[in-house]
Design an enzyme around this catalytic site. Structure first.
Site, PDB file in Angstrom:
ATOM      1  N   SER A   1       0.950  -1.213   0.018  1.00  0.00           N
ATOM      2  CA  SER A   1      -0.076   0.100   0.051  1.00  0.00           C
ATOM      3  C   SER A   1       0.991   1.110  -0.010  1.00  0.00           C
ATOM      4  CB  SER A   1      -0.890  -0.103   1.212  1.00  0.00           C
ATOM      5  OG  SER A   1      -1.411   1.387   1.481  1.00  0.00           O
TER       6      SER A   1
ATOM      7  N   TYR B   1      -1.929   0.186  10.406  1.00  0.00           N
ATOM      8  CA  TYR B   1      -2.309  -0.473   9.224  1.00  0.00           C
ATOM      9  C   TYR B   1      -1.087  -0.331   8.202  1.00  0.00           C
ATOM     10  CZ  TYR B   1      -3.444  -0.879   4.303  1.00  0.00           C
ATOM     11  OH  TYR B   1      -3.373  -1.488   3.048  1.00  0.00           O
TER      12      TYR B   1
ATOM     13  N   LYS C   1       1.776  -3.241   6.561  1.00  0.00           N
ATOM     14  CA  LYS C   1       2.146  -3.605   5.340  1.00  0.00           C
ATOM     15  C   LYS C   1       3.482  -3.287   5.219  1.00  0.00           C
ATOM     16  CE  LYS C   1      -0.560  -4.555   2.932  1.00  0.00           C
ATOM     17  NZ  LYS C   1      -1.257  -5.900   2.828  1.00  0.00           N
TER      18      LYS C   1
END
Length: 332
Positions: free
Chosen positions: A118, A142, A146
């Site tokens: 991402s 988050y 990643k």
């Protein structure tokens, strides 16, 4: 027949990747626990295993039953805001789940990996175009998860001679067919659709940024282009016997402001309600636009769909799921 194991292939983006590869003649098998995905997103004839990637024994059975050429890991919790309140869940799924999957790959001798990453790994870079060699400073659990996933892939490349391609998605929307549209109201495009359908004004978080219209700028990309990038990456890995490690941005390389995107959504839907401006959200970077030249150079991939195409296809999907939206549109 050799197959690509697509973990998370019943999800919104995952379903598009499965369809793209299946339509191109690639063998695929889907592993998904259906916690957020739908069995309907898996094309007829594609083998499907309902299981979590946290279940290493189940993964080992899949690798034993099928001749797996490579793995595409698309399993992840993905909501930035939620990751602040549920960080342990995000680390369990996005990090520990990936570790279990890598261990099963290692045991089965599968060496090709495509990892869904991402643009959130970058944080808030103060640049016109985001290049893959920029330092990564993720601003959420988050984004951190990643980036750790990328590190795990790099470690597997070094230790086990795995070939790894990391694909850093930018802002994804749209649908190939209305039935495959994103059914969750979690990102900007469906959030605006929901507001307009119910006669409410869309919300812009922050109108005083240092941009031409005062709103944040993002790189929006059609989900069909995200899917075709995975196909290009899979074929790139097949063409290389030596272990490779690559990281690519997957975006259009063009920025669109939030205000401009909302105006386009109003144009497509015919529901023109002026947006209201609220306070900035913590952690929102001013501008994040991909430098997409490396993936074009190395994989021959380039986004084929316009932002308008993306919005129009997303609207058709929204109307298919929410018939009242079409009724409201006819009344305008």
């Amino acid at each position: 027949m050799k197959v690509w194991l697509i973990a998370g292939g019943a999800g919104y983006i995952g379903g598009h990747v499965v369809k793209s590869m299946h339509d191109a003649g690639e063998g695929v098998i889907v592993v998904d626990d259906l916690s957020t995905g739908s069995r309907d997103n898996v094309p007829e004839g594609v083998p499907f295993v309902q299981e979590s990637i946290l279940n290493g024994e189940a993964l080992r059975k899949v690798f034993q039953e099928y001749e797996v050429e490579g793995v595409i890991n698309m399993v992840a919790r993905t909501q930035v805001g939620e990751s602040f309140t549920r960080p342990l869940d995000y680390y369990q799924q996005n990090v520990e789940g990936f570790r279990v999957l890598l261990a099963a790959m290692r045991q089965a001798g599968v060496r090709n990996l495509i990892y869904s990453s991402s643009a959130s790994v970058y944080g808030a870079p103060d640049v016109d175009l985001v290049t893959e060699d920029l330092p990564c400073h993720p601003m959420s659990p988050y984004g951190q998860s990643k980036l750790i996933g990328e590190w795990l892939g790099e470690a597997a490349h070094t230790a086990f001679d795995m070939s790894v391609v990391n694909l850093r998605y930018f802002n994804v929307a749209g649908a190939v067919t209305p039935a495959m549209a994103d059914k969750r109201v979690l990102n900007l495009v469906p959030m605006v659709f929901e507001k307009l359908t119910h006669g409410r004004a869309p919300v812009i978080f922050g109108g005083d940024y240092d941009t031409p219209d005062g709103t944040c700028i993002r790189d929006f990309i059609h989900v069909a282009d995200i899917a075709s990038a995975h196909l290009a990456a899979a074929r790139h890995l097949r063409a290389h016997d030596d272990a490779v490690l690559r990281t690519y941005n997957v975006g259009r390389g063009e920025g669109v402001s939030v205000r401009a995107l909302i105006s386009m959504i109003c144009e497509v839907s015919g529901l023109s309600i002026p947006p209201v401006v609220a306070d900035r959200r913590p952690g929102d970077p001013v501008k994040v636009v991909a430098d997409a030249r490396p993936i074009q150079r190395d994989l021959g991939w380039k986004a084929q769909h316009s932002v308008f195409d993306m919005v129009a296809s997303a609207w058709e999907g929204w109307c298919a799921q929410h018939p009242q939206a079409r009724a409201v549109q006819r009344q305008v």
